[in-house]
Design a protein around this motif. Structure first.
Motif, PDB file in Angstrom:
ATOM      1  N   PHE A 142      13.304  73.998  63.131  1.00 33.83           N
ATOM      2  CA  PHE A 142      14.372  73.925  62.125  1.00 33.83           C
ATOM      3  C   PHE A 142      15.421  75.018  62.329  1.00 33.83           C
ATOM      4  O   PHE A 142      16.247  75.280  61.449  1.00 33.83           O
ATOM      5  CB  PHE A 142      13.770  74.041  60.723  1.00 33.83           C
ATOM      6  N   GLY A 143      15.351  75.668  63.511  1.00 32.59           N
ATOM      7  CA  GLY A 143      16.328  76.707  63.817  1.00 32.59           C
ATOM      8  C   GLY A 143      16.161  77.956  62.982  1.00 32.59           C
ATOM      9  O   GLY A 143      17.144  78.642  62.674  1.00 32.59           O
ATOM     10  N   MET A 144      14.929  78.281  62.598  1.00 26.40           N
ATOM     11  CA  MET A 144      14.679  79.431  61.732  1.00 26.40           C
ATOM     12  C   MET A 144      13.701  80.393  62.392  1.00 26.40           C
ATOM     13  O   MET A 144      13.029  80.057  63.372  1.00 26.40           O
ATOM     14  CB  MET A 144      14.092  78.956  60.389  1.00 26.40           C
ATOM     15  N   THR A 145      13.633  81.596  61.853  1.00 28.25           N
ATOM     16  CA  THR A 145      12.653  82.599  62.245  1.00 28.25           C
ATOM     17  C   THR A 145      11.955  83.081  60.970  1.00 28.25           C
ATOM     18  O   THR A 145      12.431  82.815  59.859  1.00 28.25           O
ATOM     19  CB  THR A 145      13.309  83.802  62.945  1.00 28.25           C
ATOM     20  N   PRO A 146      10.823  83.800  61.097  1.00 28.83           N
ATOM     21  CA  PRO A 146      10.157  84.312  59.889  1.00 28.83           C
ATOM     22  C   PRO A 146      11.059  85.151  58.998  1.00 28.83           C
ATOM     23  O   PRO A 146      10.873  85.187  57.777  1.00 28.83           O
ATOM     24  CB  PRO A 146       9.000  85.140  60.468  1.00 28.83           C
ATOM     25  N   ASN A 147      12.037  85.811  59.588  1.00 27.57           N
ATOM     26  CA  ASN A 147      12.948  86.636  58.790  1.00 27.57           C
ATOM     27  C   ASN A 147      13.871  85.806  57.904  1.00 27.57           C
ATOM     28  O   ASN A 147      14.490  86.335  56.967  1.00 27.57           O
ATOM     29  CB  ASN A 147      13.799  87.527  59.704  1.00 27.57           C
ATOM     30  N   ASP A 148      13.985  84.518  58.208  1.00 25.93           N
ATOM     31  CA  ASP A 148      14.859  83.650  57.413  1.00 25.93           C
ATOM     32  C   ASP A 148      14.185  83.122  56.148  1.00 25.93           C
ATOM     33  O   ASP A 148      14.843  82.490  55.309  1.00 25.93           O
ATOM     34  CB  ASP A 148      15.326  82.449  58.269  1.00 25.93           C
ATOM     35  N   ILE A 149      12.865  83.357  56.021  1.00 23.91           N
ATOM     36  CA  ILE A 149      12.143  82.877  54.838  1.00 23.91           C
ATOM     37  C   ILE A 149      12.487  83.768  53.648  1.00 23.91           C
ATOM     38  O   ILE A 149      12.386  84.991  53.714  1.00 23.91           O
ATOM     39  CB  ILE A 149      10.619  82.898  55.069  1.00 23.91           C
ATOM     40  N   SER A 150      12.937  83.160  52.564  1.00 20.47           N
ATOM     41  CA  SER A 150      13.369  83.930  51.396  1.00 20.47           C
ATOM     42  C   SER A 150      12.173  84.549  50.678  1.00 20.47           C
ATOM     43  O   SER A 150      11.051  84.021  50.716  1.00 20.47           O
ATOM     44  CB  SER A 150      14.136  83.039  50.417  1.00 20.47           C
ATOM     45  N   GLU A 151      12.417  85.671  50.005  1.00 19.54           N
ATOM     46  CA  GLU A 151      11.362  86.341  49.251  1.00 19.54           C
ATOM     47  C   GLU A 151      10.865  85.475  48.106  1.00 19.54           C
ATOM     48  O   GLU A 151       9.681  85.509  47.756  1.00 19.54           O
ATOM     49  CB  GLU A 151      11.876  87.683  48.713  1.00 19.54           C
ATOM     50  N   ASN A 152      11.759  84.692  47.506  1.00 21.86           N
ATOM     51  CA  ASN A 152      11.348  83.824  46.405  1.00 21.86           C
ATOM     52  C   ASN A 152      10.365  82.758  46.881  1.00 21.86           C
ATOM     53  O   ASN A 152       9.404  82.419  46.171  1.00 21.86           O
ATOM     54  CB  ASN A 152      12.566  83.148  45.775  1.00 21.86           C
ATOM     55  N   PHE A 153      10.597  82.234  48.087  1.00 21.93           N
ATOM     56  CA  PHE A 153       9.681  81.233  48.621  1.00 21.93           C
ATOM     57  C   PHE A 153       8.319  81.857  48.909  1.00 21.93           C
ATOM     58  O   PHE A 153       7.276  81.261  48.620  1.00 21.93           O
ATOM     59  CB  PHE A 153      10.246  80.614  49.899  1.00 21.93           C
ATOM     60  N   LEU A 154       8.311  83.058  49.464  1.00 20.61           N
ATOM     61  CA  LEU A 154       7.052  83.757  49.731  1.00 20.61           C
ATOM     62  C   LEU A 154       6.302  84.038  48.427  1.00 20.61           C
ATOM     63  O   LEU A 154       5.075  83.940  48.367  1.00 20.61           O
ATOM     64  CB  LEU A 154       7.314  85.060  50.484  1.00 20.61           C
ATOM     65  N   LEU A 155       7.072  84.386  47.377  1.00 19.96           N
ATOM     66  CA  LEU A 155       6.458  84.622  46.079  1.00 19.96           C
ATOM     67  C   LEU A 155       5.806  83.344  45.554  1.00 19.96           C
ATOM     68  O   LEU A 155       4.690  83.365  45.015  1.00 19.96           O
ATOM     69  CB  LEU A 155       7.513  85.112  45.088  1.00 19.96           C
ATOM     70  N   PHE A 156       6.481  82.214  45.758  1.00 18.61           N
ATOM     71  CA  PHE A 156       5.936  80.917  45.339  1.00 18.61           C
ATOM     72  C   PHE A 156       4.626  80.618  46.072  1.00 18.61           C
ATOM     73  O   PHE A 156       3.653  80.160  45.466  1.00 18.61           O
ATOM     74  CB  PHE A 156       6.959  79.816  45.612  1.00 18.61           C
ATOM     75  N   THR A 157       4.592  80.892  47.375  1.00 18.41           N
ATOM     76  CA  THR A 157       3.361  80.638  48.133  1.00 18.41           C
ATOM     77  C   THR A 157       2.235  81.567  47.685  1.00 18.41           C
ATOM     78  O   THR A 157       1.061  81.178  47.699  1.00 18.41           O
ATOM     79  CB  THR A 157       3.584  80.805  49.645  1.00 18.41           C
ATOM     80  N   GLN A 158       2.581  82.791  47.265  1.00 15.31           N
ATOM     81  CA  GLN A 158       1.552  83.709  46.774  1.00 15.31           C
ATOM     82  C   GLN A 158       0.926  83.202  45.482  1.00 15.31           C
ATOM     83  O   GLN A 158      -0.275  83.371  45.253  1.00 15.31           O
ATOM     84  CB  GLN A 158       2.147  85.098  46.552  1.00 15.31           C
ATOM     85  N   VAL A 159       1.738  82.586  44.634  1.00 12.59           N
ATOM     86  CA  VAL A 159       1.207  82.004  43.403  1.00 12.59           C
ATOM     87  C   VAL A 159       0.160  80.942  43.746  1.00 12.59           C
ATOM     88  O   VAL A 159      -0.902  80.857  43.132  1.00 12.59           O
ATOM     89  CB  VAL A 159       2.342  81.385  42.555  1.00 12.59           C
TER      90      VAL A 159
END
Length: 469
Positions: A142-159
C-alpha cells in the motif's frame, strides 16, 4: 442413509433405553449422557450405529462422538423422544460428584477457564492480524512503512489486544464464583478491585516505572493485571465465604450484609495474603514452563508433541490453559500452541491413512470426516472413532506429533493466542511465521500418515467381516 431420528432411537436403545438415562446434553462434537447403570450399556452396539464415531466414559458422562453439526441435530431428536435435556454446565455439576479428588479438581479447573477461552481466542486473533498488517512487506503493498501508521490506529489495536489481559483477574474471579456456587457479580467486582487504577500497575512495577505499596513495612501490594492464580484462589475462597455468610445473615439483611462482608473480607485477604503468595507461585510456574520449553535440541517439542493427545484422552488437558494464559500475558506469545498443533494434526494424518487404505466403506465414511475434524482442531472423532479403536494408528499419530513438535521447537514457533490449532490456528501465525507453521504441520501429518500406512493399519485389524461392507 439413516435419518437422525432413527440414529437417536438406536443410541437410546443401545445405552439401556430411556429408563437408564438421567439427562442428555451436548458439546461441539459429543452427545453427553448421564446414565443410571453403566452395566446396561452395550458398547459394541453403540459403536456399530452408523453415525457414531466412538463412545466412552469421561467426567462421569457417557460421551457419544457424532461430530460437529450432526450432534446438534441428533440431540434435538433425543429430546423429542422424551429424554430430559439439560445444559452442559448443569450436567457437569452432577458429573462432578463422580471420580476421585484429582479428577474432580481438574474438572472444576476446566469449568472455570473454558468459558474465558473465547475472549482469549479473539484476543490472539487480534494480535495475529496486527502482526500481519504491521509487516513491512504488507505495508509496502500500500506504499506505506511502519512510520506511516498513526498513533490513534495503534491505540485502537491496543484496545483490541490488551483489554482481556488487563482485566483477566475480573474474568477469572467471575467464572470461579460461578463454578463454586457464589454470586458471579460479586466475583466480578472482586476481580475488578484487583486491577483497580488506585493500585500500582503490575506491568509498571515490573518495568521499574512504579513501586509497590508497602503495608506494615514488608507486604508489597500491587495491581494484578494479567494475573490468574490470585484471582482463582480468591474466587474459590470468596464463593465459599459468601455461602457461609449467607447461612447466618437474616433474609431481610442478606442483600446488604452478605456482599458487603464478602467483598470487605476477600479484598483484604486478596491484597495482603492471597495475592503476594500466589503471584509468587505463579511466577515459579511460569519460569518452570519457560525453562522446559527452552530445553535444547527440540526435546520439549518431542515430549509435548508426543504426550499431548494422551493427556487429552484423560480429560485433564484443561489444566494447561493456565500455562498458556501466563505465557501470553507475560510474553505476548505462546510456543506451547505450535507444538500442540502438531500433535492434533498428526492424529488427523493417521486417521487419513486409515481412511484411504481401508476397503471398508463404513470405516472410510468414519475416518475421512474425522480427518477433516482433526484438521479443524477437534481430534475426538479421529482418536476415539478410528485411531484408538485400532490402537496402532494412535501410536503412529503420537510419533508424528513428536516429530512435528520437534521441528516447531527447533524453529521457535510462537502463536499469538491459544485454543485454536491446525487450519484455524494459522491465524495465530500471520506475523511472519505462517510458512514455518504450515511446514511443521505438514511434517507432522506426513510422518503420521506414512507410519500408519506402512506399519499402523491393515484391514486384517478389523474386528469382523461386517466392517468390510
Amino acid at each position: 442413509m439413516v435419518d437422525n431420528r432413527q440414529t437417536a432411537a438406536e443410541i437410546i436403545n443401545a445405552i439401556g433405553g430411556q429408563d437408564n438415562i438421567i439427562s442428555a446434553a451436548h458439546c461441539a462434537t459429543r452427545l453427553r449422557i448421564m446414565v443410571k447403570d453403566k452395566e446396561k450399556i452395550d458398547q459394541q452396539q453403540v459403536e456399530s450405529i452408523e453415525k457414531v464415531k466412538g463412545a466412552f466414559f469421561n467426567s462421569g458422562q457417557y460421551q457419544v462422538i457424532l461430530g460437529t453439526g450432526t450432534v446438534n441435530k441428533i440431540y434435538e431428536e433425543v429430546i423429542k423422544l422424551g429424554v430430559g435435556g439439560t445444559t452442559k454446565g448443569e450436567q457437569a455439576k452432577e458429573a462432578v460428584k463422580s471420580g476421585n479428588t484429582f479428577q474432580r479438581a481438574v474438572r472444576s479447573f476446566g469449568d472455570v477457564f473454558v468459558p474465558i477461552i473465547p475472549a482469549l481466542v479473539a484476543t490472539g486473533l487480534f494480535m495475529g492480524f496486527r502482526g500481519l498488517i504491521m509487516q513491512e512487506e504488507i505495508l509496502a503493498i500500500f506504499g506505506m512503512t511502519p512510520n506511516d501508521i498513526s498513533e490513534n490506529f495503534l491505540l485502537f489495536t491496543q484496545v483490541l489486544t490488551d483489554t482481556a489481559f488487563i482485566f483477566l483477574p475480573a474474568l477469572v474471579a467471575w467464572s470461579t464464583f460461578r463454578v463454586f456456587g457464589g454470586s458471579p457479580i460479586i466475583g466480578l467486582v472482586l476481580g475488578l478491585m484487583l486491577v483497580s487504577p488506585a493500585l500500582p500497575n503490575a506491568w509498571a512495577v515490573a518495568g521499574g516505572n512504579a513501586e509497590p505499596i508497602q503495608f506494615l513495612g514488608f507486604i508489597p501490594v500491587v495491581g494484578y493485571q494479567g494475573s490468574v492464580l490470585p484471582a482463582f484462589i480468591a474466587g474459590i475462597i470468596g464463593a465459599k465465604l459468601e455461602k457461609r455468610i449467607r447461612k447466618f445473615v437474616p433474609d431481610v439483611l442478606d442483600l446488604i450484609v452478605t456482599p458487603f462482608l464478602t467483598l470487605l473480607i476477600m479484598i483484604t485477604l486478596a491484597l495482603f495474603v492471597i495475592g503476594p503468595i500466589f503471584h509468587s507461585l505463579e511466577e515459579i510456574i511460569l519460569n518452570a514452563t519457560v525453562a522446559v520449553l527452552k530445553w535444547p535440541f527440540g526435546i520439549s517439542g518431542i515430549l509435548i508433541g508426543f504426550f499431548n493427545q494422551i493427556i487429552v484422552i484423560t480429560g485433564v488437558h484443561h489444566i494447561f490453559n493456565l500455562l498458556e494464559i501466563q505465557l501470553l500475558e507475560k510474553f505476548g506469545s505462546n510456543p506451547y500452541n505450535a507444538i500442540v498443533t502438531c500433535s492434533v494434526a498428526a492424529q488427523g494424518g493417521a486417521a487419513l491413512a486409515v481412511g484411504l487404505k481401508t476397503k471398508s466403506a463404513k470405516l472410510k465414511a468414519l475416518a475421512l470426516p474425522s480427518t477433516l475434524s482433526a484438521f479443524l482442531g477437534i481430534t475426538e472423532p479421529a482418536i476415539f472413532g478410528v485411531n484408538l479403536r485400532y490402537f496402532k494408528p494412535f501410536i503412529m499419530g503420537l510419533i508424528g506429533g513428536g516429530i512435528g513438535g520437534f521441528f516447531a521447537s527447533i524453529f521457535g514457533l510462537k502463536g499469538t493466542g491459544m485454543a485454536i490449532t491446525v487450519i484455524p490456528g494459522a491465524l495465530l501465525y500471520l506475523n511472519g511465521q505462517i510458512l514455518l507453521y504450515l511446514l511443521v504441520n505438514i511434517i507432522a501429518i506426513a510422518a503420521a500418515f506414512i507410519l500408519t500406512w506402512m506399519f499402523g493399519f491393515s484391514d486384517k485389524m478389523l474386528k469382523d467381516k461386517e466392517e468390510l461392507r
